[in-house]
Write a protein that holds these residues in place. Structure first.
Motif, PDB file in Angstrom:
ATOM      1  N   TYR A   1       1.038  10.234   7.074  1.00 48.14           N
ATOM      2  CA  TYR A   1       1.260   8.884   7.586  1.00 48.14           C
ATOM      3  C   TYR A   1      -0.010   8.375   8.245  1.00 48.14           C
ATOM      4  O   TYR A   1      -0.082   8.262   9.456  1.00 48.14           O
ATOM      5  CB  TYR A   1       2.418   8.871   8.584  1.00 48.14           C
ATOM      6  CG  TYR A   1       3.722   9.300   7.948  1.00 48.14           C
ATOM      7  CD1 TYR A   1       4.578   8.348   7.404  1.00 48.14           C
ATOM      8  CD2 TYR A   1       4.077  10.645   7.879  1.00 48.14           C
ATOM      9  CE1 TYR A   1       5.767   8.737   6.804  1.00 48.14           C
ATOM     10  CE2 TYR A   1       5.253  11.036   7.271  1.00 48.14           C
ATOM     11  CZ  TYR A   1       6.088  10.089   6.731  1.00 48.14           C
ATOM     12  OH  TYR A   1       7.255  10.466   6.128  1.00 48.14           O
ATOM     13  N   ARG A   2      -1.044   8.209   7.454  1.00 54.25           N
ATOM     14  CA  ARG A   2      -2.275   7.649   8.006  1.00 54.25           C
ATOM     15  C   ARG A   2      -3.011   6.860   6.936  1.00 54.25           C
ATOM     16  O   ARG A   2      -2.729   6.982   5.751  1.00 54.25           O
ATOM     17  CB  ARG A   2      -3.170   8.739   8.597  1.00 54.25           C
ATOM     18  CG  ARG A   2      -3.505   9.854   7.629  1.00 54.25           C
ATOM     19  CD  ARG A   2      -4.472  10.879   8.235  1.00 54.25           C
ATOM     20  NE  ARG A   2      -4.580  12.033   7.381  1.00 54.25           N
ATOM     21  CZ  ARG A   2      -3.896  13.176   7.534  1.00 54.25           C
ATOM     22  NH1 ARG A   2      -3.052  13.307   8.544  1.00 54.25           N
ATOM     23  NH2 ARG A   2      -4.044  14.183   6.698  1.00 54.25           N
ATOM     24  N   ILE A   3      -3.995   6.077   7.417  1.00 54.84           N
ATOM     25  CA  ILE A   3      -4.689   5.138   6.529  1.00 54.84           C
ATOM     26  C   ILE A   3      -5.985   5.758   5.990  1.00 54.84           C
ATOM     27  O   ILE A   3      -6.518   5.301   4.975  1.00 54.84           O
ATOM     28  CB  ILE A   3      -4.900   3.796   7.268  1.00 54.84           C
ATOM     29  CG1 ILE A   3      -5.433   2.688   6.371  1.00 54.84           C
ATOM     30  CG2 ILE A   3      -5.812   3.931   8.456  1.00 54.84           C
ATOM     31  CD1 ILE A   3      -4.400   1.731   5.943  1.00 54.84           C
ATOM     32  N   SER A   4      -6.471   6.803   6.655  1.00 59.19           N
ATOM     33  CA  SER A   4      -7.667   7.531   6.184  1.00 59.19           C
ATOM     34  C   SER A   4      -8.813   6.596   5.769  1.00 59.19           C
ATOM     35  O   SER A   4      -9.415   6.774   4.703  1.00 59.19           O
ATOM     36  CB  SER A   4      -7.305   8.483   5.032  1.00 59.19           C
ATOM     37  OG  SER A   4      -6.383   9.451   5.478  1.00 59.19           O
TER      38      SER A   4
ATOM     39  N   PHE B   1       5.387   4.942   2.371  1.00 62.20           N
ATOM     40  CA  PHE B   1       4.993   6.351   2.368  1.00 62.20           C
ATOM     41  C   PHE B   1       6.041   7.178   1.632  1.00 62.20           C
ATOM     42  O   PHE B   1       7.235   6.946   1.791  1.00 62.20           O
ATOM     43  CB  PHE B   1       4.872   6.873   3.809  1.00 62.20           C
ATOM     44  CG  PHE B   1       3.792   6.180   4.595  1.00 62.20           C
ATOM     45  CD1 PHE B   1       2.466   6.558   4.458  1.00 62.20           C
ATOM     46  CD2 PHE B   1       4.101   5.135   5.464  1.00 62.20           C
ATOM     47  CE1 PHE B   1       1.454   5.917   5.172  1.00 62.20           C
ATOM     48  CE2 PHE B   1       3.094   4.482   6.181  1.00 62.20           C
ATOM     49  CZ  PHE B   1       1.770   4.878   6.031  1.00 62.20           C
ATOM     50  N   THR B   2       5.566   8.104   0.829  1.00 58.22           N
ATOM     51  CA  THR B   2       6.510   8.995   0.135  1.00 58.22           C
ATOM     52  C   THR B   2       5.987  10.428   0.214  1.00 58.22           C
ATOM     53  O   THR B   2       4.773  10.649   0.245  1.00 58.22           O
ATOM     54  CB  THR B   2       6.708   8.578  -1.344  1.00 58.22           C
ATOM     55  OG1 THR B   2       7.424   9.612  -2.018  1.00 58.22           O
ATOM     56  CG2 THR B   2       5.385   8.371  -2.072  1.00 58.22           C
ATOM     57  N   ASP B   3       6.925  11.371   0.236  1.00 56.79           N
ATOM     58  CA  ASP B   3       6.544  12.791   0.304  1.00 56.79           C
ATOM     59  C   ASP B   3       6.045  13.321  -1.041  1.00 56.79           C
ATOM     60  O   ASP B   3       5.447  14.384  -1.110  1.00 56.79           O
ATOM     61  CB  ASP B   3       7.758  13.648   0.716  1.00 56.79           C
ATOM     62  CG  ASP B   3       8.074  13.469   2.192  1.00 56.79           C
ATOM     63  OD1 ASP B   3       7.179  13.004   2.929  1.00 56.79           O
ATOM     64  OD2 ASP B   3       9.211  13.782   2.594  1.00 56.79           O
TER      65      ASP B   3
ATOM     66  N   LEU C   1       0.851  -1.193   0.000  1.00 54.44           N
ATOM     67  CA  LEU C   1       0.000   0.000   0.000  1.00 54.44           C
ATOM     68  C   LEU C   1       0.885   1.241   0.000  1.00 54.44           C
ATOM     69  O   LEU C   1       1.750   1.400   0.864  1.00 54.44           O
ATOM     70  CB  LEU C   1      -0.922   0.014   1.223  1.00 54.44           C
ATOM     71  CG  LEU C   1      -1.987   1.115   1.219  1.00 54.44           C
ATOM     72  CD1 LEU C   1      -3.239   0.644   1.956  1.00 54.44           C
ATOM     73  CD2 LEU C   1      -1.510   2.406   1.853  1.00 54.44           C
ATOM     74  N   ILE C   2       0.693   2.068  -1.008  1.00 47.42           N
ATOM     75  CA  ILE C   2       1.503   3.283  -1.164  1.00 47.42           C
ATOM     76  C   ILE C   2       0.645   4.483  -0.810  1.00 47.42           C
ATOM     77  O   ILE C   2      -0.518   4.567  -1.227  1.00 47.42           O
ATOM     78  CB  ILE C   2       1.970   3.417  -2.639  1.00 47.42           C
ATOM     79  CG1 ILE C   2       2.837   2.217  -3.054  1.00 47.42           C
ATOM     80  CG2 ILE C   2       2.712   4.745  -2.861  1.00 47.42           C
ATOM     81  CD1 ILE C   2       3.117   2.142  -4.566  1.00 47.42           C
ATOM     82  N   ARG C   3       1.192   5.412  -0.008  1.00 42.59           N
ATOM     83  CA  ARG C   3       0.496   6.686   0.175  1.00 42.59           C
ATOM     84  C   ARG C   3       1.442   7.813  -0.193  1.00 42.59           C
ATOM     85  O   ARG C   3       2.570   7.889   0.310  1.00 42.59           O
ATOM     86  CB  ARG C   3       0.018   6.886   1.616  1.00 42.59           C
ATOM     87  CG  ARG C   3      -0.762   8.219   1.725  1.00 42.59           C
ATOM     88  CD  ARG C   3      -1.475   8.451   3.024  1.00 42.59           C
ATOM     89  NE  ARG C   3      -2.321   9.640   2.913  1.00 42.59           N
ATOM     90  CZ  ARG C   3      -3.474   9.816   3.514  1.00 42.59           C
ATOM     91  NH1 ARG C   3      -3.946   8.885   4.313  1.00 42.59           N
ATOM     92  NH2 ARG C   3      -4.164  10.923   3.346  1.00 42.59           N
ATOM     93  N   THR C   4       0.972   8.694  -1.050  1.00 44.23           N
ATOM     94  CA  THR C   4       1.785   9.841  -1.451  1.00 44.23           C
ATOM     95  C   THR C   4       1.485  11.030  -0.535  1.00 44.23           C
ATOM     96  O   THR C   4       0.575  10.989   0.289  1.00 44.23           O
ATOM     97  CB  THR C   4       1.491  10.230  -2.915  1.00 44.23           C
ATOM     98  OG1 THR C   4       0.100  10.512  -3.048  1.00 44.23           O
ATOM     99  CG2 THR C   4       1.882   9.124  -3.870  1.00 44.23           C
TER     100      THR C   4
END
Ligand code: IPE
Ligand code: IPE
Ligand code: MG
Length: 249
Positions: A192-195, A209-211, A185-188
């Motif tokens: 840092y949360r799953i929302s 996680f990436t900025d 699972l990637i979040r851009t």
């Protein structure tokens, strides 16, 4: 920049929280909607790339159930962008063997979008190369609640023995029934949360996680995420020694 990934050790299912369109627009002194429009280009690139390298399932968090509370104008624009996206991608989906599926409270969407989604799902239903799964009006807690309601109803009406409910049978009541859980699972956008995304399904998912803001998310960024995933040891609660022995046996 080329990043090496092992094509024999790919995640079967990648899920992405595509975040940061608004901030991208702000950084470019543009309106938020322009950020979403730019984000669609990243969606097109990412879908194409995942299909090319052989990812079997790609789930994109496109619109959360909480996103309904955004300003009316933004919600309307997002729905319009979704309609345009579906219209423009159908041919490519058909050519490339991509099957479209959705998760979420699809009935909450307005009829023109719903119809278009249904039509796209019907027309691509025979495709077998990759599943493109769009999370729309999606909330993980709502997904679990609707499962519980349907389970109770089935039990009340005698179709289900409550004592027999297992993790697998529970999962068959989720929107993702029949789909493997996400491996990566990637979040851009540096959050840092799953929302409220895939709460049940991400029990043993690897997170990355990436900025980078979603409109800027590139091939190199996707490959970095996959390369990082390939370095990890998925232990599922066991010890490294146990895993090594399992591999030999
Ligand atoms: C993600 O980008 C897209 C949707 C939620 C639809 P955002 O719109 O959340 O962008 P930020 O977080 O405001 O930068
Ligand atoms: C998550 O992003 C939902 C989508 C990417 C569609 P949000 O921007 O809505 O999440 P929060 O509000 O930062 O948690
Ligand atoms: Mg956001």
């Amino acid at each position: 920049m080329t990043i090496d990934i092992d094509l024999h050790k790919l995640p079967q299912h990648i899920a992405i929280i595509m975040d940061g369109n608004g901030r991208w627009a702000q950084n470019h002194t543009l309106g938020r909607i322009m950020g979403h429009q730019k984000g669609v280009e990243t969606v097109q690139r990412t879908v194409r790339l995942c299909r090319e390298i052989g990812i079997k399932y790609l789930t994109l968090y496109a619109f959360s159930v909480e996103n309904w509370s955004r300003p009316d104008q933004e919600v309307k624009a997002l729905m319009k962008i979704l309609r345009e996206y579906l219209r423009s991608e159908l041919d490519e989906m058909l050519q490339n063997g991509i099957r479209l599926t959705t998760i979420g409270d699809i009935d909450a969407l307005q009829e023109p979008v719903r119809n278009l989604l249904q039509e796209t799902m019907d027309r691509t239903s025979g495709n077998r190369e990759m599943v493109l799964n769009l999370a729309l009006s999606y909330g993980g807690q709502d997904e679990i609640l609707q499962a519980v309601r349907r389970i109770l109803k089935d039990a009340q009406e005698g179709r289900l023995d409550p004592a027999s409910i297992s993790k697998a049978s529970f999962a068959s009541y989720l929107y993702t029934a029949g789909m493997p859980d996400p491996d990566l699972l990637i979040r851009t956008s540096g959050e840092y949360r799953i929302s409220n995304f895939l709460l049940w399904q991400s029990a043993y998912t690897e997170f990355y996680f990436t900025d980078v803001l979603w409109p800027d998310f590139s091939k190199a960024d996707l490959f970095s995420a996959i390369a990082d995933y390939q370095q990890r040891e998925r232990r599922y609660g066991l010890t490294s020694d146990q895993l090594r022995r399992e591999k030999i046996d």
